[in-house]
Motif scaffolding. Sequence first.
Motif, PDB file in Angstrom:
ATOM      1  N   ASP A  85       0.854  -1.192   0.000  1.00  4.04           N
ATOM      2  CA  ASP A  85       0.000   0.000   0.000  1.00  4.04           C
ATOM      3  C   ASP A  85       0.884   1.234   0.000  1.00  4.04           C
ATOM      4  O   ASP A  85       1.316   1.706   1.053  1.00  4.04           O
ATOM      5  CB  ASP A  85      -0.929   0.000   1.204  1.00  4.04           C
ATOM      6  CG  ASP A  85      -1.961   1.115   1.126  1.00  4.04           C
ATOM      7  OD1 ASP A  85      -2.090   1.737   0.056  1.00  4.04           O
ATOM      8  OD2 ASP A  85      -2.656   1.356   2.132  1.00  4.04           O
ATOM      9  N   ALA A  86       1.149   1.745  -1.161  1.00  6.61           N
ATOM     10  CA  ALA A  86       2.057   2.888  -1.307  1.00  6.61           C
ATOM     11  C   ALA A  86       1.442   4.185  -0.793  1.00  6.61           C
ATOM     12  O   ALA A  86       2.163   5.126  -0.477  1.00  6.61           O
ATOM     13  CB  ALA A  86       2.462   3.054  -2.764  1.00  6.61           C
ATOM     14  N   PHE A 126      -1.540   7.782  -7.560  1.00  4.25           N
ATOM     15  CA  PHE A 126      -2.088   8.748  -8.503  1.00  4.25           C
ATOM     16  C   PHE A 126      -3.404   9.340  -8.007  1.00  4.25           C
ATOM     17  O   PHE A 126      -3.633  10.540  -8.106  1.00  4.25           O
ATOM     18  CB  PHE A 126      -2.266   8.097  -9.876  1.00  4.25           C
ATOM     19  CG  PHE A 126      -2.706   9.064 -10.930  1.00  4.25           C
ATOM     20  CD1 PHE A 126      -1.829  10.027 -11.395  1.00  4.25           C
ATOM     21  CD2 PHE A 126      -3.989   9.019 -11.440  1.00  4.25           C
ATOM     22  CE1 PHE A 126      -2.226  10.923 -12.360  1.00  4.25           C
ATOM     23  CE2 PHE A 126      -4.385   9.908 -12.412  1.00  4.25           C
ATOM     24  CZ  PHE A 126      -3.508  10.865 -12.874  1.00  4.25           C
ATOM     25  N   ARG A 127      -4.286   8.511  -7.469  1.00  2.00           N
ATOM     26  CA  ARG A 127      -5.569   9.013  -6.956  1.00  2.00           C
ATOM     27  C   ARG A 127      -5.344   9.988  -5.795  1.00  2.00           C
ATOM     28  O   ARG A 127      -6.009  11.026  -5.713  1.00  2.00           O
ATOM     29  CB  ARG A 127      -6.459   7.864  -6.511  1.00  2.00           C
ATOM     30  CG  ARG A 127      -7.846   8.308  -6.089  1.00  2.00           C
ATOM     31  CD  ARG A 127      -8.721   7.117  -5.782  1.00  2.00           C
ATOM     32  NE  ARG A 127      -8.800   6.222  -6.913  1.00  2.00           N
ATOM     33  CZ  ARG A 127      -9.797   6.194  -7.787  1.00  2.00           C
ATOM     34  NH1 ARG A 127     -10.788   7.014  -7.639  1.00  2.00           N
ATOM     35  NH2 ARG A 127      -9.792   5.351  -8.780  1.00  2.00           N
ATOM     36  N   ALA A 134      -6.911  18.804  -5.997  1.00  2.77           N
ATOM     37  CA  ALA A 134      -8.230  19.422  -5.954  1.00  2.77           C
ATOM     38  C   ALA A 134      -8.580  19.964  -4.577  1.00  2.77           C
ATOM     39  O   ALA A 134      -9.560  20.674  -4.419  1.00  2.77           O
ATOM     40  CB  ALA A 134      -9.277  18.408  -6.383  1.00  2.77           C
ATOM     41  N   SER A 135      -7.776  19.649  -3.583  1.00  2.00           N
ATOM     42  CA  SER A 135      -8.067  20.040  -2.210  1.00  2.00           C
ATOM     43  C   SER A 135      -7.673  21.485  -1.953  1.00  2.00           C
ATOM     44  O   SER A 135      -6.699  22.001  -2.484  1.00  2.00           O
ATOM     45  CB  SER A 135      -7.302  19.125  -1.249  1.00  2.00           C
ATOM     46  OG  SER A 135      -7.427  19.577   0.067  1.00  2.00           O
ATOM     47  N   ASN A 136      -8.453  22.137  -1.094  1.00  2.00           N
ATOM     48  CA  ASN A 136      -8.115  23.504  -0.704  1.00  2.00           C
ATOM     49  C   ASN A 136      -7.087  23.520   0.417  1.00  2.00           C
ATOM     50  O   ASN A 136      -6.333  24.476   0.565  1.00  2.00           O
ATOM     51  CB  ASN A 136      -9.373  24.251  -0.257  1.00  2.00           C
ATOM     52  CG  ASN A 136     -10.307  24.499  -1.408  1.00  2.00           C
ATOM     53  OD1 ASN A 136      -9.872  24.620  -2.548  1.00  2.00           O
ATOM     54  ND2 ASN A 136     -11.597  24.565  -1.118  1.00  2.00           N
ATOM     55  N   ASP A 137      -7.069  22.493   1.233  1.00  6.45           N
ATOM     56  CA  ASP A 137      -6.120  22.395   2.343  1.00  6.45           C
ATOM     57  C   ASP A 137      -4.826  21.779   1.824  1.00  6.45           C
ATOM     58  O   ASP A 137      -4.559  20.605   2.016  1.00  6.45           O
ATOM     59  CB  ASP A 137      -6.725  21.547   3.461  1.00  6.45           C
ATOM     60  CG  ASP A 137      -5.806  21.453   4.666  1.00  6.45           C
ATOM     61  OD1 ASP A 137      -4.971  22.364   4.851  1.00  6.45           O
ATOM     62  OD2 ASP A 137      -5.913  20.461   5.407  1.00  6.45           O
TER      63      ASP A 137
END
Length: 194
Positions: A85-86, A126-127, A134-137
Motif C-alpha cells: 500500500d504505497a 495517482f488518486r 483538488a483540495s483547498n487544504d
Amino acid sequence: MSCSNYLSITDILVSHEKVPCKFFYDLPKMGFLDPSAVDDDLKAGTNTEIPLWLAESLHSRRPPLLSVDLPKIYKDAYREILNADACTVDLYKLGQHFYELGCYVAKYDIKGDVTNTLINTFKQRFRMLLTASASNDSIGSMQPLSGSERKFAAAAAVTENAISMWLQRGDCALKTANMVANHRKRKRAEMEMF
C-alpha cells in the motif's frame, strides 16, 4: 550521467544523494571518502556511501573501481511495503526525490525491481495525487507526497483553479471556428453532389 539535466536544481540535488558502494581496488590518498577510515588510502573491499555523481563516474571507468548498491528505500523491505500500500507511506520522509533517484539507481538493479516499484508506486498514489491537487487544504493533503508529487499537485491545483474561474466567468460562449464551419459546408456540398 545519461538522464541528467544540467540546469535543473532538482537533478543537482538528486545527484548529490549518497549511495552505498563497495570499492574493488586500493585507492591511494582517497581515504577521506570513508569517514571511518584511519589511513590516507582507501582499501579494496571498503563499503561506504558516496554521492551519486561520484559513484557513477567511478563505476563507468574501465575497469569499474566500485560497485553501486541500491539505497535502502529501494531494497526488498521497503519494496514490499510500497507494493502492499504505497498510499500510506510518507515518501517525503523516505526521500524527497524518490522517483528521480529511483530513475538513476534503476540501472544498477540487475533484476529490474526498482523500475517496477517506481511504476507501481506512482499508479497507487495517482488518486491521492489528484485528491491533493483538488483540495483547498494544500499543506495537510501534501504531507505524504514526495517532492515531485508536490510539484505535480501544485501545478494541477493551479490548472483546476484556472478552469473553475473560466467556467464561472460565463461571458464568452464557445463558438465554432470559421475554418471548421467552412469545412462542414464543403463536406455537405460534396455529399450532395454524389
